[in-house]
Design a protein around this motif. Structure first.
Motif, PDB file in Angstrom:
ATOM      1  N   GLY A  75      27.162  12.935 -53.687  1.00 17.73           N
ATOM      2  CA  GLY A  75      26.969  14.375 -53.790  1.00 17.73           C
ATOM      3  C   GLY A  75      27.463  15.131 -52.585  1.00 17.73           C
ATOM      4  N   SER A  76      27.242  14.614 -51.370  1.00 14.72           N
ATOM      5  CA  SER A  76      27.650  15.350 -50.174  1.00 14.72           C
ATOM      6  C   SER A  76      29.156  15.455 -50.078  1.00 14.72           C
ATOM      7  CB  SER A  76      27.094  14.666 -48.923  1.00 14.72           C
ATOM      8  OG  SER A  76      27.587  13.344 -48.806  1.00 14.72           O
ATOM      9  N   SER A  77      29.856  14.359 -50.441  1.00 15.12           N
ATOM     10  CA  SER A  77      31.314  14.379 -50.396  1.00 15.12           C
ATOM     11  C   SER A  77      31.860  15.393 -51.386  1.00 15.12           C
ATOM     12  CB  SER A  77      31.859  12.980 -50.706  1.00 15.12           C
ATOM     13  OG  SER A  77      33.253  13.001 -50.888  1.00 15.12           O
ATOM     14  N   GLN A  78      31.284  15.404 -52.585  1.00 13.66           N
ATOM     15  CA  GLN A  78      31.742  16.296 -53.633  1.00 13.66           C
ATOM     16  C   GLN A  78      31.535  17.754 -53.244  1.00 13.66           C
ATOM     17  OE1 GLN A  78      29.578  16.718 -57.546  1.00 13.66           O
ATOM     18  NE2 GLN A  78      31.268  15.420 -58.198  1.00 13.66           N
ATOM     19  N   SER A  79      30.324  18.080 -52.755  1.00 16.97           N
ATOM     20  CA  SER A  79      30.040  19.466 -52.420  1.00 16.97           C
ATOM     21  C   SER A  79      30.882  19.926 -51.232  1.00 16.97           C
ATOM     22  CB  SER A  79      28.553  19.646 -52.127  1.00 16.97           C
ATOM     23  OG  SER A  79      28.159  18.855 -51.026  1.00 16.97           O
ATOM     24  N   ARG A  80      31.138  19.034 -50.292  1.00 15.49           N
ATOM     25  CA  ARG A  80      31.939  19.385 -49.128  1.00 15.49           C
ATOM     26  C   ARG A  80      33.377  19.702 -49.536  1.00 15.49           C
ATOM     27  NH1 ARG A  80      31.053  21.510 -44.290  1.00 15.49           N
ATOM     28  NH2 ARG A  80      32.864  21.211 -42.967  1.00 15.49           N
ATOM     29  N   THR A  81      33.934  18.895 -50.403  1.00  9.68           N
ATOM     30  CA  THR A  81      35.289  19.135 -50.875  1.00  9.68           C
ATOM     31  C   THR A  81      35.365  20.421 -51.681  1.00  9.68           C
ATOM     32  OG1 THR A  81      35.682  16.747 -50.951  1.00  9.68           O
ATOM     33  CG2 THR A  81      37.217  18.133 -52.168  1.00  9.68           C
ATOM     34  N   ALA A  82      34.341  20.667 -52.497  1.00 12.31           N
ATOM     35  CA  ALA A  82      34.316  21.900 -53.275  1.00 12.31           C
ATOM     36  C   ALA A  82      34.258  23.117 -52.365  1.00 12.31           C
ATOM     37  CB  ALA A  82      33.109  21.886 -54.223  1.00 12.31           C
ATOM     38  N   LEU A  83      33.450  23.038 -51.297  1.00 12.30           N
ATOM     39  CA  LEU A  83      33.370  24.142 -50.338  1.00 12.30           C
ATOM     40  C   LEU A  83      34.704  24.368 -49.656  1.00 12.30           C
ATOM     41  CD1 LEU A  83      31.810  26.230 -48.654  1.00 12.30           C
ATOM     42  CD2 LEU A  83      31.167  24.363 -47.102  1.00 12.30           C
ATOM     43  N   LEU A  84      35.338  23.295 -49.217  1.00 17.83           N
ATOM     44  CA  LEU A  84      36.643  23.401 -48.569  1.00 17.83           C
ATOM     45  C   LEU A  84      37.648  24.077 -49.485  1.00 17.83           C
ATOM     46  CD1 LEU A  84      38.723  22.701 -46.329  1.00 17.83           C
ATOM     47  CD2 LEU A  84      38.972  20.458 -47.422  1.00 17.83           C
ATOM     48  N   ARG A  85      37.665  23.668 -50.733  1.00 13.63           N
ATOM     49  CA  ARG A  85      38.628  24.251 -51.668  1.00 13.63           C
ATOM     50  C   ARG A  85      38.348  25.734 -51.907  1.00 13.63           C
ATOM     51  NH1 ARG A  85      39.758  25.772 -56.651  1.00 13.63           N
ATOM     52  NH2 ARG A  85      41.858  25.287 -57.433  1.00 13.63           N
ATOM     53  N   SER A  86      37.070  26.079 -52.093  1.00 14.77           N
ATOM     54  CA  SER A  86      36.740  27.483 -52.371  1.00 14.77           C
ATOM     55  C   SER A  86      37.095  28.379 -51.188  1.00 14.77           C
ATOM     56  CB  SER A  86      35.261  27.616 -52.721  1.00 14.77           C
ATOM     57  OG  SER A  86      34.438  27.328 -51.603  1.00 14.77           O
ATOM     58  N   VAL A  87      36.921  27.866 -49.968  1.00 16.41           N
ATOM     59  CA  VAL A  87      37.294  28.623 -48.772  1.00 16.41           C
ATOM     60  C   VAL A  87      38.810  28.745 -48.660  1.00 16.41           C
ATOM     61  CG1 VAL A  87      37.371  28.477 -46.241  1.00 16.41           C
ATOM     62  CG2 VAL A  87      35.205  28.157 -47.444  1.00 16.41           C
ATOM     63  N   ALA A  88      39.516  27.665 -48.966  1.00 19.36           N
ATOM     64  CA  ALA A  88      40.958  27.606 -48.704  1.00 19.36           C
ATOM     65  C   ALA A  88      41.820  28.332 -49.735  1.00 19.36           C
ATOM     66  CB  ALA A  88      41.407  26.148 -48.607  1.00 19.36           C
ATOM     67  N   MET A  89      41.382  28.388 -50.990  1.00 19.06           N
ATOM     68  CA  MET A  89      42.265  28.927 -52.027  1.00 19.06           C
ATOM     69  C   MET A  89      42.733  30.360 -51.752  1.00 19.06           C
ATOM     70  SD  MET A  89      43.095  26.526 -54.026  1.00 19.06           S
ATOM     71  CE  MET A  89      43.829  27.365 -55.437  1.00 19.06           C
ATOM     72  N   PRO A  90      41.863  31.292 -51.350  1.00 17.72           N
ATOM     73  CA  PRO A  90      42.366  32.639 -51.026  1.00 17.72           C
ATOM     74  C   PRO A  90      43.339  32.620 -49.845  1.00 17.72           C
ATOM     75  CG  PRO A  90      39.992  32.678 -51.333  1.00 17.72           C
ATOM     76  CD  PRO A  90      40.388  31.239 -51.271  1.00 17.72           C
ATOM     77  N   GLN A  91      43.097  31.730 -48.894  1.00 19.02           N
ATOM     78  CA  GLN A  91      44.004  31.619 -47.751  1.00 19.02           C
ATOM     79  C   GLN A  91      45.365  31.067 -48.182  1.00 19.02           C
ATOM     80  OE1 GLN A  91      43.196  32.974 -45.075  1.00 19.02           O
ATOM     81  NE2 GLN A  91      40.977  33.156 -45.221  1.00 19.02           N
ATOM     82  N   LEU A  92      45.361  30.125 -49.120  1.00 15.80           N
ATOM     83  CA  LEU A  92      46.632  29.605 -49.644  1.00 15.80           C
ATOM     84  C   LEU A  92      47.413  30.716 -50.353  1.00 15.80           C
ATOM     85  CD1 LEU A  92      45.813  26.087 -51.174  1.00 15.80           C
ATOM     86  CD2 LEU A  92      46.762  26.623 -48.920  1.00 15.80           C
ATOM     87  N   ALA A  93      46.694  31.544 -51.096  1.00 18.30           N
ATOM     88  CA  ALA A  93      47.361  32.662 -51.782  1.00 18.30           C
ATOM     89  C   ALA A  93      48.001  33.596 -50.761  1.00 18.30           C
ATOM     90  CB  ALA A  93      46.364  33.410 -52.656  1.00 18.30           C
ATOM     91  N   GLY A  94      47.291  33.860 -49.653  1.00 22.33           N
ATOM     92  CA  GLY A  94      47.865  34.691 -48.600  1.00 22.33           C
ATOM     93  C   GLY A  94      49.064  34.039 -47.949  1.00 22.33           C
TER      94      GLY A  94
END
Length: 260
Positions: A75-94
């Protein structure tokens, strides 16, 4: 080198993308699945139903789908990766807006990198969505910057002859790899010129955690015909800004909340 198969099966590709989303991001519903794949909700529902049937997914009481027994991660690995992705996606768009090339987020998984986020640029000739794909870390730009950050003993373990016994012909020359990774550390970025996909060039930079270690990587990918050494400073600068922004947001997300 990875190229699309001659007989590309879109439904299989969509099902595999959903499986990766479930594994690295956590639960989601039919609507989100349809939006991410660009398909009708009915199509997404059928794909998810098949994943449930084969135990790649489970359907929860709240009608969300989650990773099934075949895919389950800690669970911790999954939630951590999900958090990273949610933070990064708007930055990738920029980042895509700044450089007008496709951008990706990658994590290290053993001696491979997994693409957990991807944003395509709008140019007619472009590198497509790589989300869910896996490449050898020593060939991919993002993989190189993460390998360059590993302690020597960990790198030796990843590329030991024993670990590669059944694929020695694919094992990189460790001395040459160490030299290349030393150059990557000194420059702060890595280049992949057609090593994983013919006609594609990518530049990668590490995303570091609060401990200073590379926890992920961001990269930009483009047709090799559009890459030139003159573009490199601007591309690296844009990657650096994006990586720093992701790092700052992740630190903010990790900071303990102060109760009023």
């Amino acid at each position: 080198m990875k190229n699309p198969p001659n007989y590309f099966v879109r439904s299989v590709d969509h099902a595999l993308q959903l499986a990766v989303m479930l594994q690295v991001e956590g639960p989601f519903g039919v609507g989100e699945a349809a939006q991410r794949l660009g398909v009708a909700p009915s199509t997404a529902h059928r794909l998810l139903a098949m994943l449930v049937y084969r135990d790649f997914a489970i359907r929860r009481e709240d009608h969300q789908y989650a990773a099934g027994p075949v895919l389950s991660l800690g669970g911790s690995s999954q939630s951590r990766t999900a958090l990273l992705r949610s933070v990064a996606m708007p930055q990738l768009a920029g980042l895509v807006e700044r450089v007008q090339e496709s951008a990706n987020l990658q994590i290290l998984s053993g001696d491979h990198v997994r693409f957990i986020g991807s944003v395509e640029c709008s140019q007619a000739l472009r590198v497509g969505n790589r989300e869910g794909m896996v490449f050898p870390a020593h060939l991919a730009s993002g993989g190189k910057v993460m390998l360059a950050d590993l302690p020597p003993e960990r790198l030796d373990a990843l590329y030991s002859e024993a670990k590669w016994a059944d694929r020695l012909d694919e094992r990189p020359n460790l001395a040459a790899l160490r030299r290349e990774l030393r150059n990557v550390r000194e420059r702060g970025f890595a280049i992949n010129a057609g090593k994983t996909e013919s006609g594609v060039t990518a530049i990668g930079r590490a995303v570091r955690g609060a401990d200073g270690r590379a926890h992920a990587a961001v990269s930009v990918s483009m047709p090799s015909s559009r890459f030139s050494r003159e573009r490199l400073p601007d591309l690296v600068s844009a990657l650096t800004l994006t990586a720093h922004d992701i790092e700052e947001e992740m630190r903010g997300a990790d900071a303990p909340r102060i109760r009023s």
